[in-house]
Structures are given as C-alpha cells and as structure tokens.
Design an enzyme around this catalytic site. Sequence first.
Site, short mmCIF file in Angstrom:
data_model
loop_
_atom_site.label_atom_id
_atom_site.label_comp_id
_atom_site.label_asym_id
_atom_site.label_seq_id
_atom_site.Cartn_x
_atom_site.Cartn_y
_atom_site.Cartn_z
N GLU A 40 -3.78 46.37 -44.75
CA GLU A 40 -3.21 46.41 -46.09
C GLU A 40 -2.16 47.54 -46.18
O GLU A 40 -2.38 48.62 -45.65
CB GLU A 40 -4.31 46.66 -47.12
N HIS A 92 2.09 42.78 -49.78
CA HIS A 92 0.97 41.95 -50.24
C HIS A 92 0.99 41.81 -51.76
O HIS A 92 0.07 42.23 -52.46
CB HIS A 92 -0.37 42.51 -49.76
#
Length: 315
Positions: A262, A282
């Site tokens: 992430e 993201h």
Amino acid sequence: MNIVMLESLAVSEDILKSYIKPLEEAGHTFRAYEKSSDEEVLKEESKDADILILANMPLRQEVIRNCSHLKFIDVAFTGVDHVDLEAAKEMGAALSNASGYSNESVAELTLGMIISLLRNVPQVEARCRDGKTKDGLVGFELKGKTVGIIGTGAIGMRTAQLCSAFGCKVIAYNGFSKKENSELITYMPLKDLLEEADIVALHCPLTEQSRHLINQETIGYMKKSAILINAARGPVVDSDALAKALNEGRIAGAGIDVFEVEPPLNTDHPLLHAKNTIVTPHVAFATKESMEIRAEIVFRNIDQWLKGEQINKIL
C-alpha cells in the site's frame, strides 16, 4: 457484543453515528480507533473484540489470535487477501466483505486512465503549462478499440458496459470462471486475449492463480500499441517486468492504481519511473459515493450476522 473499528470508514460523523446508535441502543458497545501499523497497538485495541471492522489495513495472525472473543470480522473492502484467513478459521471467526461498494468508482477510474493514456493527457497538459503545443502527441479514440478484461466480476462487468458504450469490442479471459459468451463479452484464453486486445484491464482478485499473471512472458503476447490498466491487486503484475517493457517500448502505456504494498511507495519503485505510465496511490475505490455505500454494507453485514443470517460471506 464488543464492536471495534480499527480504521476510519471515511464517512461523516453524522453518518457513522446513525449506524452506531441502533447498535448501542441494543446493548452493544462500539469503539473506533485511528489506523495503526503497530502490532502491539492493534493487539491492545482489539483484544476484547467480538466483532472487528477494518478496511484495507493488514490484519495479521498474531493480532487475530490475540482476540480471545473474536466471532466476526467485517472487512470494508472487496478483497480480503490482507487478512490472515487461516488464523480467522482457527479462531472460528466468520468473515464478510463489502463486495459491490466500489463497482462504479473503480470502473470509472479505469475509463479515465484509458482515455488519459490514449489522448496523452499528462504529456499535453505539461506541454500546455510550458507554453508549448501538441506537436508529436496526437492521440487515439477509444471508439473501435478492443478491450480485454481479466476478471469479470461486478467491477469487470461494469467496465465492460462502459467500454461497450464507447463503441469498443469487449473480450475477456476465460480462466477464472466458466461464463458463457454474451452480446457484451466474448471469452477466450489468456494468450489470445493479450494478442488481440488494444487495452487490457485487470479486475481480478489476488489468488495463487492470478499472482504475476502479467509477467515477462505474457507481456510479450501484447501489441506494442497496447496499454495495460491495473485496478485489481498489485501482485497480479510483475512490476519489474512491466516497467522494463514500458521503458523498452514493448507496450505503449500503463495505468497503475495498485502495487505490491500500500502507498506511500519507495520513490525508487520501478513503475514510478516507467515511460508513459499514470500512477495513482490506490484511489480507484475512493469516492464520496462509494464510501457511503461501503459504510451501509459494513453495518448491514453486522446487523444480518447478529440475526444469524450472514451476508457477503467469505468464511
């Protein structure tokens, strides 16, 4: 029941309170915490939880096994590969996801990336700011292109519908399910899809079957003029192989919203420096509308589970 939310659902306080109030009135307790990556902090926050709520933060086995009362894990996300499912099974915990909340948002960003790459939007925007012209940057229309979709769940199907509305031919990989051809989609093997598609859009879950599905060999099947969009999971793509192909001009461009980890990413990540690549941290799932839909699904999951009627069941 002790209900513990380990990270924000990104909705207003008023919306969150509207879901919490009925639970508290029914005698349940609710505690919310800021997102943390510290395992000891997570153990302390969750140790007395009967129900855990989280989105896309990792939930590792050590934390799960420390929850001696854990009965239900409510994942405010579509994918659940960030949760240790084996540990959840060991604890006898049920698990549901929030499938369906981001169908529109992910499909729309996919279309946005496709059009931005076809029309050279980042490059011509920079040219305009520098007082220059479009010379050498005439783009392409989406109409008439062949779009290959890998993963035709709800998000993949919505992407197919939007691409069809733009006048595209839509094909899809037949390796994940046994879906039949329709007026909208023609299914085919992966090699055939990659050879035919002008645009390849990834919308599949991360499994052992899909891990590094896009790699040096499979990229070699693609047209030099093709573009790749990854709004699925980062490890579906071999980032080093993709960056090398982009820099060598073996495919024309890529739109990447997901990575092996992430964001924030290390600034030396290969895809941050690849040619003709749009990268986003993201964000495909994240719109005001999708966050509100997600919160509604998350608390409906709890309500139904408390009634003994689990929905969106993973475990």
